[in-house]
Motif scaffolding. Structure first.
Motif, PDB file in Angstrom:
ATOM      1  N   GLU A  28       3.721   0.469  11.360  1.00 27.48           N
ATOM      2  CA  GLU A  28       5.196   0.527  11.857  1.00 27.48           C
ATOM      3  C   GLU A  28       5.964   1.553  10.990  1.00 27.48           C
ATOM      4  O   GLU A  28       6.783   2.455  11.378  1.00 27.48           O
ATOM      5  CB  GLU A  28       5.756  -0.653  11.758  1.00 27.48           C
ATOM      6  N   HIS A  29       5.491   1.647   9.500  1.00 24.98           N
ATOM      7  CA  HIS A  29       6.501   2.546   8.670  1.00 24.98           C
ATOM      8  C   HIS A  29       5.696   3.991   8.373  1.00 24.98           C
ATOM      9  O   HIS A  29       6.347   4.722   7.977  1.00 24.98           O
ATOM     10  CB  HIS A  29       6.896   1.898   7.579  1.00 24.98           C
ATOM     11  N   MET A  30       4.479   4.074   8.445  1.00 26.65           N
ATOM     12  CA  MET A  30       3.569   5.217   8.138  1.00 26.65           C
ATOM     13  C   MET A  30       3.059   5.737   9.139  1.00 26.65           C
ATOM     14  O   MET A  30       2.495   6.779   8.935  1.00 26.65           O
ATOM     15  CB  MET A  30       2.639   4.704   6.956  1.00 26.65           C
TER      16      MET A  30
ATOM     17  N   PRO B 128      10.435   4.711   0.345  1.00 24.42           N
ATOM     18  CA  PRO B 128      10.519   5.510   1.585  1.00 24.42           C
ATOM     19  C   PRO B 128      10.693   7.054   1.028  1.00 24.42           C
ATOM     20  O   PRO B 128      11.011   7.970   2.172  1.00 24.42           O
ATOM     21  CB  PRO B 128      11.831   5.173   2.146  1.00 24.42           C
ATOM     22  N   GLU B 129      10.546   7.453  -0.053  1.00 23.88           N
ATOM     23  CA  GLU B 129      10.736   8.925  -0.367  1.00 23.88           C
ATOM     24  C   GLU B 129       9.430   9.541   0.028  1.00 23.88           C
ATOM     25  O   GLU B 129       8.208   8.719  -0.285  1.00 23.88           O
ATOM     26  CB  GLU B 129      10.839   8.908  -2.049  1.00 23.88           C
ATOM     27  N   GLU B 130       9.095  10.717   0.425  1.00 22.28           N
ATOM     28  CA  GLU B 130       7.985  11.289   0.556  1.00 22.28           C
ATOM     29  C   GLU B 130       7.334  11.812  -0.726  1.00 22.28           C
ATOM     30  O   GLU B 130       7.470  13.173  -0.791  1.00 22.28           O
ATOM     31  CB  GLU B 130       8.014  12.518   1.751  1.00 22.28           C
ATOM     32  N   THR B 131       6.879  11.274  -1.654  1.00 17.27           N
ATOM     33  CA  THR B 131       6.238  11.512  -2.721  1.00 17.27           C
ATOM     34  C   THR B 131       4.894  12.458  -2.702  1.00 17.27           C
ATOM     35  O   THR B 131       4.069  11.983  -1.499  1.00 17.27           O
ATOM     36  CB  THR B 131       6.254  10.569  -3.686  1.00 17.27           C
ATOM     37  N   GLU B 132       4.482  12.994  -3.466  1.00 16.47           N
ATOM     38  CA  GLU B 132       3.070  13.844  -3.461  1.00 16.47           C
ATOM     39  C   GLU B 132       2.006  12.676  -3.617  1.00 16.47           C
ATOM     40  O   GLU B 132       0.974  12.467  -2.919  1.00 16.47           O
ATOM     41  CB  GLU B 132       3.073  14.449  -4.666  1.00 16.47           C
TER      42      GLU B 132
ATOM     43  N   PRO C 152       0.899  -1.173  -0.041  1.00 19.20           N
ATOM     44  CA  PRO C 152       0.056   0.073   0.087  1.00 19.20           C
ATOM     45  C   PRO C 152       0.729   1.278   0.164  1.00 19.20           C
ATOM     46  O   PRO C 152       0.456   2.406  -0.502  1.00 19.20           O
ATOM     47  CB  PRO C 152      -0.969  -0.117   1.474  1.00 19.20           C
ATOM     48  N   PHE C 153       2.211   1.166   0.443  1.00 16.86           N
ATOM     49  CA  PHE C 153       2.985   2.399   0.438  1.00 16.86           C
ATOM     50  C   PHE C 153       4.189   2.511  -0.241  1.00 16.86           C
ATOM     51  O   PHE C 153       4.618   3.639  -0.956  1.00 16.86           O
ATOM     52  CB  PHE C 153       3.238   2.915   2.019  1.00 16.86           C
ATOM     53  N   SER C 154       4.769   1.351  -0.475  1.00 16.36           N
ATOM     54  CA  SER C 154       5.973   1.041  -1.254  1.00 16.36           C
ATOM     55  C   SER C 154       5.475   1.435  -2.792  1.00 16.36           C
ATOM     56  O   SER C 154       6.357   1.938  -3.568  1.00 16.36           O
ATOM     57  CB  SER C 154       6.541  -0.296  -1.259  1.00 16.36           C
ATOM     58  N   THR C 155       4.378   1.117  -3.272  1.00 14.91           N
ATOM     59  CA  THR C 155       3.976   1.334  -4.595  1.00 14.91           C
ATOM     60  C   THR C 155       3.820   2.885  -4.938  1.00 14.91           C
ATOM     61  O   THR C 155       3.561   3.361  -6.049  1.00 14.91           O
ATOM     62  CB  THR C 155       2.690   0.725  -4.910  1.00 14.91           C
TER      63      THR C 155
ATOM     64  N   TYR D  51      -2.330   7.728   0.430  1.00 14.35           N
ATOM     65  CA  TYR D  51      -2.230   6.882   1.445  1.00 14.35           C
ATOM     66  C   TYR D  51      -2.690   7.783   2.951  1.00 14.35           C
ATOM     67  O   TYR D  51      -2.545   8.842   3.081  1.00 14.35           O
ATOM     68  CB  TYR D  51      -0.796   6.699   1.939  1.00 14.35           C
ATOM     69  N   PRO D  52      -3.488   7.010   3.756  1.00 13.72           N
ATOM     70  CA  PRO D  52      -3.804   5.605   3.467  1.00 13.72           C
ATOM     71  C   PRO D  52      -5.005   5.253   2.503  1.00 13.72           C
ATOM     72  O   PRO D  52      -5.641   6.204   2.075  1.00 13.72           O
ATOM     73  CB  PRO D  52      -4.476   5.318   4.809  1.00 13.72           C
ATOM     74  N   THR D  53      -4.743   4.278   2.064  1.00 12.74           N
ATOM     75  CA  THR D  53      -6.041   3.736   0.892  1.00 12.74           C
ATOM     76  C   THR D  53      -7.188   3.583   1.621  1.00 12.74           C
ATOM     77  O   THR D  53      -7.358   3.486   2.981  1.00 12.74           O
ATOM     78  CB  THR D  53      -5.536   2.436   0.031  1.00 12.74           C
TER      79      THR D  53
END
Length: 882
Positions: A502-504, A467-471, A460-463, A477-479
């Motif tokens: 854990e990561h988001m 780990p870059e903070e993309t637009e 859900p977040f790697s796509t 996110y979150p979906t």
């Protein structure tokens, strides 16, 4: 636009063209848009070398229905597609390919093998994408991801390192699922349990320096070579005096202790169990509690190793055979029982999996499970249906550490390096030049790859670029919802939840919609072995994508399996055909101009107000049902309204107006026909996108494509309760008249007077104003409205509808003399049929010797003929005694 809608409904003529049109016009694309609310779904990634099956078709149809609905509601909808690299299955296929060419994985070496794997993926990886397109999925193909993409690989590496640095990833010796054939550890998801008929061997374990012995039972005698204790329950009176003593392990003659542990069930079997810590997960835990140590007696290929004495080198099953023979010869074998139990098999190669101790990499789960449980308890993650939340919680409450290393080459390689001189373990984003401990340059990377679920847990977040903070990550996110099968709640859903938290710092999705399996018509799971699989592409080729989609949705309720019947596909195709023909009728009767809503509202008749009010109700109900993910119920409501109310009633009601001379009547009917049809197309579009778009593009006043048109809204001003009540009464009355005529076998062309008896003023008014409906739709020659039954006559057929009696004079319906003659002939025919079937069934030779289905067919005929005879006699009696 235009009036040239093809005469016949043929999805092959437009489905591919329309999909190309949608895609090329960018209707599937999504970008961060501050003026809109986002709505996001991540497609559960199918295996890259996979092929579309019915499960995929159902799952993706549900997702596409939701995404199309939300797109029409005005959301910025992202449905992100992608595929999974599927370590074990892809590697197995590549290995089979290179072996068929006379080569081996070992000979090729890692680099060459990976070249082969990438070539294989590029050759077969696009198949499922193209198959999904035929289904009509409106996902953003410009954002398609693959779990081995550079960006996703970076995310996987980052997560591994961060968890390692927090002490949540460690390397250790624990029991794992081991496939001796694939030569790798397996996740629980890659193990299929099958019920097998096996044996239970009861073996004497002699107590040292005593005449006593303890009998244990095992399904795997070969593992006794690695026994390190016999355990009994501390409260078991039978064995209390033996606790602390030793038994002599048969065949091996090794002394092992008798220990007390509450893990043992006193009532089960003999109440004593062998403890083999290196070959059983429960025994491993017992062994750890009692400091028994480890003794692994098998090699990676499941042959017996150097600790197996005389059995060394034997395959596990050959060793079992010899061990059982030796136990019997030496007097240790008490008995052998038949035993049915579940046996784990590798899902790829079908080899029986061996639970075995192995040095692997693990994720420590307790710390990660807590927030995932809390998120569910606080309602941040909801399941549809709710009952699946219990499964989610059960897994988390009983979670074990997760084995993440795989002895494969295809996948994400562990970012772990070992100093060959001092055994230092180095976890690093870059390949280290020298050992951080001894500065040696003799460093080698761990050859293992990560469990496929490790990368898909980040989906859900790697796509979205983490780990870059993309637009995209900040916006999408979150979906919103995950649509998935109930069989991977633990393997995937839970892992995405704890990974997201854990990561988001947020759950990856709010709702989890669970779909069941698609089974065959007999309720069996579709499988290669049964040969009962149905190819969705063959259905699409024959009936069109819309028919398949509608069948899957209407037969579905969240969380429940569904049976797939071809008759239902044909019914869905017939529905599409009905809509097509109704549209052609509307288009042919539209005229050159459509009047405005304001003009039409001044001229609406009762039936117009009824259908406008009904579509208004349907819009409200459909939207509410979609919000609850009740897609099957939603589709059925649209179907019922379209077929029954719009096509079978409203169109028939307005035909006289369309064919008449009054231009105002014509224009009003045209306006309502077109307006309601447009709303039907909008409501139906998420379910049957192709036919609705094709029809939409042939209607006037449809500048925007249907896929991006506005979702209908419920409007209070379109509620006409009085009209709904009046027209509903007319419809019920017409149905009653039709039923009477059908019972009397009256042909539609035969007109007859209809008499209504009622004192209700509103019903009187409704009847008189609606006379044309009874003339046109109930074959009435005329209607008469009375307040009493005087002068109706005793031979009229009657029915009752809401404060009103309906009478049809019999002499107007049928020629009574001729009808009696017809019924007498029918009675004579049925007498002969009943006599014939009774003689057959009273013949013992026939009943005893004929095949069962033939006898049953005759019994069914007897019942059918008797029912027909009863009706004939009843009608004859009525006619003769009138």
């Amino acid at each position: 636009m235009g009036k040239n809608l093809a005469k016949k409904y043929n999805p092959k003529e437009f489905e591919e063209r329309i999909y190309k049109y949608w895609n090329e016009n960018g209707y599937f694309k999504a970008e961060p848009n501050e003026e809109k609310e986002p709505f996001t779904i991540m497609m559960p990634p199918p295996n890259v070398t996979g092929k579309l099956h019915m499960g995929h078709a159902l799952n993706n149809t549900i997702q596409d229905t939701l995404i199309r609905w939300k797109r029409m509601e005005g959301y910025e909808t992202l449905w992100l597609p992608g595929t999974d690299h599927a370590s074990i299955s892809t590697e197995a296929k590549v290995v089979a390919k290179i072996e068929s060419e006379g080569k081996s994985k070992k000979e090729l070496g890692r680099e060459k093998f990976l070249e082969e794997a990438w070539a294989w993926t590029e050759e077969y990886g696009g198949n499922i994408r193209n198959q999904l397109k035929k289904l009509g999925v409106s996902c953003d193909w410009t954002k398609e991801r693959f779990t081995l993409d550079k960006g996703l690989s970076k995310a996987v590496e980052e997560v591994f390192i961060r968890l390692y640095e927090k002490g949540l990833i460690y390397r250790g010796d624990r029991i794992i699922n081991w496939c001796p054939s694939c030569g790798t550890a397996l996740s629980d998801a890659e193990v299929e349990h099958e019920e097998k008929q096996g044996k239970l061997w009861h073996i004497k374990y002699p107590v040292k320096d005593s005449d006593e012995y303890i009998v244990i039972a095992t399904t795997r005698p070969e593992t006794m070579l690695g026994d390190l204790a016999v355990a009994v329950h501390p409260e078991d009176e039978r064995y209390k005096h033996l606790i602390g003593k030793k038994v002599v392990l048969p065949l091996v003659n090794r002394e092992i202790p008798i220990i007390a542990d509450e893990y043992v069930e006193m009532e089960f079997g003999t109440g004593a169990v062998k403890i083999t810590p290196s070959h059983d997960p429960n025994d491993f835990e017992v062994g750890a509690r009692h400091n028994l140590g480890q003794l692994k007696v098998m090699n990676d290929d499941a042959s017996i190793n150097e600790h197996g004495g005389k059995y060394q080198g034997l395959d596990r099953y050959e060793a079992r055979k010899q061990i059982v023979n030796d136990l019997d010869e030496q007097g240790y074998l008490v008995k052998i029982e038949d035993h049915t139990h579940n046996v784990g098999h590798c899902e790829r190669c079908k080899t029986v999996v061996e639970p075995i101790i192995s040095k692997q990499w693990f994720v420590s789960m307790k710390t990660l499970a807590e927030p995932a449980m809390k998120a569910y308890k606080e309602g941040k993650v909801k399941f549809v249906p709710e009952r699946f939340g219990k499964i989610y919680m059960h897994w988390l409450e009983n979670i074990r550490d997760w084995c993440i290393s795989r002895q494969l080459w295809w996948g994400h390689r562990l970012p772990v390096y070992y100093c060959q001189d001092c055994d230092e373990v180095i976890v690093s984003r870059e390949t280290p030049e020298k050992c951080s401990n001894c500065e040696s340059t003799n460093i080698k990377q761990d050859p293992d790859t990560l469990d496929t679920w490790f990368s898909s847990a980040l989906w859900p977040f790697s796509t979205l670029g983490w780990p870059e903070e993309t637009e995209e990550l900040k916006y999408f996110y979150p979906t919103d919802v995950l649509v998935t099968g109930y069989d991977i709640i633990f393997f995937w859903v839970i892992r995405m939840v704890f990974s997201g938290l854990e990561h988001m710092g947020e759950v990856p999705f709010n709702d989890v919609v669970i779909n069941g399996l698609v089974r065959d018509a007999q309720g069996r799971k579709m499988s290669k072995s049964l040969g009962n699989g149905i190819d969705p592409l063959e259905i699409i080729d024959k009936y069109g994508s819309d028919a398949l989609r509608f069948t899957l949705v209407t037969g579905n309720t969240p969380g429940n399996d569904m049976r797939f019947h071809m008759e239902r596909v044909e019914a869905s195709r017939n529905f599409a055909n009905k809509l097509w023909n109704a549209t052609r009728f509307v288009i042919m009767n539209l005229g050159d101009e459509i009047i405005s809503e304001e003009e039409a509202k001044e001229l609406l008749r009762e039936e117009d107000k009824w259908i406008i009010s009904r579509i208004n109700d349907v819009v409200k109900e459909v939207t509410e049902n979609l919000r609850k993910y009740e897609l099957g119920m939603t589709a059925q409501k649209i179907y019922d309204f379209t077929w029954n109310e719009y096509c079978d009633w409203y169109i028939e009601m307005v035909k006289t107006r369309l064919y008449g001379e009054d231009e105002n009547e014509k224009n009003t009917a045209r306006y309502v026909l077109l307006t309601v049809l447009k709303d039907i197309l909008k409501l139906l579009h998420p379910f049957m996108p192709f036919i609705t778009e094709e029809i939409w593009n042939h209607l006037p006043g449809t500048e925007k494509s249907l896929i991006v048109s506005e979702w209908p809204k419920h409007k209070e001003e379109n509620n006409y309760e009085d009209s709904v009540r009046r027209i509903s009464f007319v419809m019920e009355a017409i149905k009653s008249i039709r039923n009477i005529r059908a019972e009397m076998n009256v042909v539609p062309s035969k007109k007859a007077k209809v008499i209504f008896v009622t004192t209700n003023e509103e019903i009187k008014d409704t009847l008189l104003k609606g006379e044309e409906f009874f003339v046109n739709l109930a074959s009435a020659s005329q209607i008469e409205v009375k307040e009493n039954k005087d002068n109706i006559g005793e031979d009229a057929m009657s029915a009752v509808v809401e404060s009103c009696q309906i009478f049809l004079p019999l002499e107007e319906l049928v020629d009574i003399k001729k009808e009696i003659e017809r019924l007498e002939k029918e009675k004579e025919r049925l007498d002969k049929e009943l006599d014939r079937v009774n003689k057959k069934l009273s013949n013992e030779g026939f009943v005893n010797k004929a095949p069962e289905h033939v006898v049953n067919a005759e019994r069914e005929k007897k019942v059918k003929y008797q029912q027909m005879m009863d009706k004939v006699l009843e009608r004859l009696n009525n006619l003769k005694n009138r």
